[in-house]
Design a protein around this motif. Structure first.
Motif, PDB file in Angstrom:
ATOM      1  N   GLY A   1      -2.071  -7.719  -0.929  1.00 52.12           N
ATOM      2  CA  GLY A   1      -2.168  -6.413  -1.263  1.00 52.12           C
ATOM      3  C   GLY A   1      -1.582  -6.336  -2.919  1.00 52.12           C
ATOM      4  O   GLY A   1      -2.009  -4.955  -3.637  1.00 52.12           O
ATOM      5  N   ARG A   2      -1.246  -6.913  -3.696  1.00 55.28           N
ATOM      6  CA  ARG A   2      -0.996  -6.797  -5.170  1.00 55.28           C
ATOM      7  C   ARG A   2      -3.199  -6.962  -5.907  1.00 55.28           C
ATOM      8  O   ARG A   2      -2.845  -5.872  -6.899  1.00 55.28           O
ATOM      9  CB  ARG A   2      -0.581  -8.280  -5.933  1.00 55.28           C
ATOM     10  CG  ARG A   2       0.870  -7.831  -5.423  1.00 55.28           C
ATOM     11  CD  ARG A   2       1.630  -9.419  -5.997  1.00 55.28           C
ATOM     12  NE  ARG A   2       1.336  -9.326  -7.386  1.00 55.28           N
ATOM     13  CZ  ARG A   2       0.751 -10.940  -8.143  1.00 55.28           C
ATOM     14  NH1 ARG A   2       0.689 -11.501  -8.141  1.00 55.28           N
ATOM     15  NH2 ARG A   2       0.457 -10.171  -9.602  1.00 55.28           N
ATOM     16  N   LEU A   3      -3.939  -7.434  -4.489  1.00 52.68           N
ATOM     17  CA  LEU A   3      -4.760  -7.113  -5.768  1.00 52.68           C
ATOM     18  C   LEU A   3      -5.595  -5.924  -5.447  1.00 52.68           C
ATOM     19  O   LEU A   3      -5.930  -5.500  -5.910  1.00 52.68           O
ATOM     20  CB  LEU A   3      -5.500  -8.730  -5.090  1.00 52.68           C
ATOM     21  CG  LEU A   3      -5.196  -9.339  -5.825  1.00 52.68           C
ATOM     22  CD1 LEU A   3      -5.950 -11.288  -5.710  1.00 52.68           C
ATOM     23  CD2 LEU A   3      -5.104  -9.381  -7.761  1.00 52.68           C
ATOM     24  N   VAL A   4      -5.520  -5.729  -4.074  1.00 47.96           N
ATOM     25  CA  VAL A   4      -6.787  -4.707  -3.270  1.00 47.96           C
ATOM     26  C   VAL A   4      -5.559  -3.304  -4.254  1.00 47.96           C
ATOM     27  O   VAL A   4      -6.721  -2.594  -4.452  1.00 47.96           O
ATOM     28  CB  VAL A   4      -6.293  -5.298  -1.661  1.00 47.96           C
ATOM     29  CG1 VAL A   4      -6.866  -3.140  -1.013  1.00 47.96           C
ATOM     30  CG2 VAL A   4      -7.061  -6.208  -1.061  1.00 47.96           C
ATOM     31  N   PHE A   5      -4.693  -3.385  -4.087  1.00 44.95           N
ATOM     32  CA  PHE A   5      -3.771  -1.738  -4.100  1.00 44.95           C
ATOM     33  C   PHE A   5      -3.350  -1.539  -5.787  1.00 44.95           C
ATOM     34  O   PHE A   5      -2.993  -1.034  -6.227  1.00 44.95           O
ATOM     35  CB  PHE A   5      -2.921  -1.830  -3.458  1.00 44.95           C
ATOM     36  CG  PHE A   5      -2.695  -1.896  -1.603  1.00 44.95           C
ATOM     37  CD1 PHE A   5      -3.506  -0.796  -1.510  1.00 44.95           C
ATOM     38  CD2 PHE A   5      -2.027  -2.730  -1.336  1.00 44.95           C
ATOM     39  CE1 PHE A   5      -3.757  -0.739  -0.515  1.00 44.95           C
ATOM     40  CE2 PHE A   5      -2.433  -2.436   0.377  1.00 44.95           C
ATOM     41  CZ  PHE A   5      -3.039  -1.073   0.340  1.00 44.95           C
ATOM     42  N   ARG A   6      -3.950  -3.086  -6.308  1.00 42.88           N
ATOM     43  CA  ARG A   6      -3.456  -2.925  -8.214  1.00 42.88           C
ATOM     44  C   ARG A   6      -2.124  -2.526  -8.125  1.00 42.88           C
ATOM     45  O   ARG A   6      -1.890  -1.867  -8.805  1.00 42.88           O
ATOM     46  CB  ARG A   6      -4.749  -2.244  -9.055  1.00 42.88           C
ATOM     47  CG  ARG A   6      -6.092  -2.591  -8.386  1.00 42.88           C
ATOM     48  CD  ARG A   6      -6.915  -1.929  -9.378  1.00 42.88           C
ATOM     49  NE  ARG A   6      -8.264  -1.905  -9.100  1.00 42.88           N
ATOM     50  CZ  ARG A   6      -9.063  -1.375  -9.231  1.00 42.88           C
ATOM     51  NH1 ARG A   6      -9.205  -0.737 -10.397  1.00 42.88           N
ATOM     52  NH2 ARG A   6     -10.626  -1.965  -9.180  1.00 42.88           N
ATOM     53  N   HIS A   7      -1.256  -3.517  -7.722  1.00 43.57           N
ATOM     54  CA  HIS A   7       0.325  -2.878  -8.054  1.00 43.57           C
ATOM     55  C   HIS A   7       1.284  -3.554  -8.135  1.00 43.57           C
ATOM     56  O   HIS A   7       0.530  -4.985  -7.320  1.00 43.57           O
ATOM     57  CB  HIS A   7       0.391  -2.810  -6.557  1.00 43.57           C
ATOM     58  CG  HIS A   7       1.358  -1.837  -6.355  1.00 43.57           C
ATOM     59  ND1 HIS A   7       2.230  -0.439  -7.163  1.00 43.57           N
ATOM     60  CD2 HIS A   7       2.750  -1.632  -4.990  1.00 43.57           C
ATOM     61  CE1 HIS A   7       3.045   0.067  -6.970  1.00 43.57           C
ATOM     62  NE2 HIS A   7       3.902  -1.151  -5.902  1.00 43.57           N
ATOM     63  N   LYS A   8       1.744  -3.962  -8.830  1.00 44.10           N
ATOM     64  CA  LYS A   8       2.670  -5.205  -9.038  1.00 44.10           C
ATOM     65  C   LYS A   8       1.924  -6.114  -9.977  1.00 44.10           C
ATOM     66  O   LYS A   8       2.130  -7.320  -9.432  1.00 44.10           O
ATOM     67  CB  LYS A   8       3.406  -5.353  -8.284  1.00 44.10           C
ATOM     68  CG  LYS A   8       3.901  -4.278  -7.700  1.00 44.10           C
ATOM     69  CD  LYS A   8       5.503  -3.825  -7.721  1.00 44.10           C
ATOM     70  CE  LYS A   8       6.640  -2.740  -7.193  1.00 44.10           C
ATOM     71  NZ  LYS A   8       7.210  -2.280  -8.265  1.00 44.10           N
ATOM     72  N   THR A   9       1.087  -5.559 -10.822  1.00 39.46           N
ATOM     73  CA  THR A   9       0.215  -6.796 -11.176  1.00 39.46           C
ATOM     74  C   THR A   9       0.185  -7.053 -12.993  1.00 39.46           C
ATOM     75  O   THR A   9      -0.443  -8.081 -13.669  1.00 39.46           O
ATOM     76  CB  THR A   9      -1.701  -6.723 -10.995  1.00 39.46           C
ATOM     77  OG1 THR A   9      -1.723  -5.400 -11.928  1.00 39.46           O
ATOM     78  CG2 THR A   9      -1.825  -6.533  -9.293  1.00 39.46           C
TER      79      THR A   9
ATOM     80  N   GLY B   1       0.473  -1.025   0.224  1.00 36.71           N
ATOM     81  CA  GLY B   1       0.238  -0.037   0.607  1.00 36.71           C
ATOM     82  C   GLY B   1       1.116   1.452  -0.118  1.00 36.71           C
ATOM     83  O   GLY B   1       0.588   1.995  -0.343  1.00 36.71           O
ATOM     84  N   PHE B   2       1.988   1.031   0.675  1.00 35.19           N
ATOM     85  CA  PHE B   2       2.636   2.227   0.916  1.00 35.19           C
ATOM     86  C   PHE B   2       3.326   2.033  -0.627  1.00 35.19           C
ATOM     87  O   PHE B   2       4.112   4.139  -1.312  1.00 35.19           O
ATOM     88  CB  PHE B   2       3.499   2.432   1.865  1.00 35.19           C
ATOM     89  CG  PHE B   2       3.496   2.434   3.068  1.00 35.19           C
ATOM     90  CD1 PHE B   2       2.710   3.312   3.628  1.00 35.19           C
ATOM     91  CD2 PHE B   2       3.318   2.117   4.181  1.00 35.19           C
ATOM     92  CE1 PHE B   2       1.920   3.678   4.495  1.00 35.19           C
ATOM     93  CE2 PHE B   2       3.267   1.382   5.815  1.00 35.19           C
ATOM     94  CZ  PHE B   2       2.401   2.590   5.991  1.00 35.19           C
ATOM     95  N   ASP B   3       4.057   1.501  -1.137  1.00 35.11           N
ATOM     96  CA  ASP B   3       5.081   2.051  -2.379  1.00 35.11           C
ATOM     97  C   ASP B   3       3.871   1.995  -3.326  1.00 35.11           C
ATOM     98  O   ASP B   3       4.249   2.513  -3.809  1.00 35.11           O
ATOM     99  CB  ASP B   3       5.610   0.511  -3.125  1.00 35.11           C
ATOM    100  CG  ASP B   3       6.510   0.668  -4.168  1.00 35.11           C
ATOM    101  OD1 ASP B   3       7.240   0.933  -3.865  1.00 35.11           O
ATOM    102  OD2 ASP B   3       6.134  -0.340  -4.712  1.00 35.11           O
ATOM    103  N   LYS B   4       2.630   2.092  -3.566  1.00 32.54           N
ATOM    104  CA  LYS B   4       1.494   1.915  -4.777  1.00 32.54           C
ATOM    105  C   LYS B   4       1.104   3.342  -4.566  1.00 32.54           C
ATOM    106  O   LYS B   4       1.234   4.143  -5.110  1.00 32.54           O
ATOM    107  CB  LYS B   4      -0.379   1.230  -3.709  1.00 32.54           C
ATOM    108  CG  LYS B   4      -0.820   1.621  -5.092  1.00 32.54           C
ATOM    109  CD  LYS B   4      -0.347   1.558  -6.498  1.00 32.54           C
ATOM    110  CE  LYS B   4      -2.009   1.725  -7.409  1.00 32.54           C
ATOM    111  NZ  LYS B   4      -1.221   1.158  -8.869  1.00 32.54           N
TER     112      LYS B   4
END
Length: 113
Positions: A77-85, A39-42
């Motif tokens: 986290g990848r799915l919730v924040f749509r990050h690193k996907t 979350g922080f990285d996103k």
């Protein structure tokens, strides 16, 4: 694949808890930490695109924490924040860390019965 990843992550900690509650609790804490790091990285990635400069978390660091047992939280986290996907090399390394963690965990549980 996303649904399978969530199911795998959701089933993993209870399976570990059957053999070792302490190890499952440790993995739960590490997973929560890694979820927050995603979350922080996103948030940092989004502010960087708007002219701000925030410190990003190195991919290597995310992988190391995933290997240490945080991969279920990372998957969430990848799915919730749509990050690193999207980045294929990251995704491949992520699942490699998850597989290595599962193998190490079950090896430890098997040999320490």
């Amino acid at each position: 694949m996303r649904r399978a990843g969530i199911i795998t992550a959701a089933v993993y900690l209870p399976l570990v808890a059957v053999c070792s509650v302490k190890l499952a609790a440790f993995y739960g804490v590490v997973s929560a930490l890694l979820f927050c790091l995603y979350g922080f990285d996103k948030a940092a990635a989004m502010s960087n695109g708007k002219g701000g400069r925030k410190h990003r978390i190195a991919e290597k660091s995310l992988h190391v924490v995933a290997l240490a047992g945080g991969w279920p939280g990372a998957q969430l986290g990848r799915l919730v924040f749509r990050h690193k996907t999207v980045k294929a090399s990251f995704i491949h390394r992520f699942w490699l860390m998850a597989a290595l963690n599962v193998a190490i965990t079950f090896g430890m549980l098997y040999y320490n019965r």
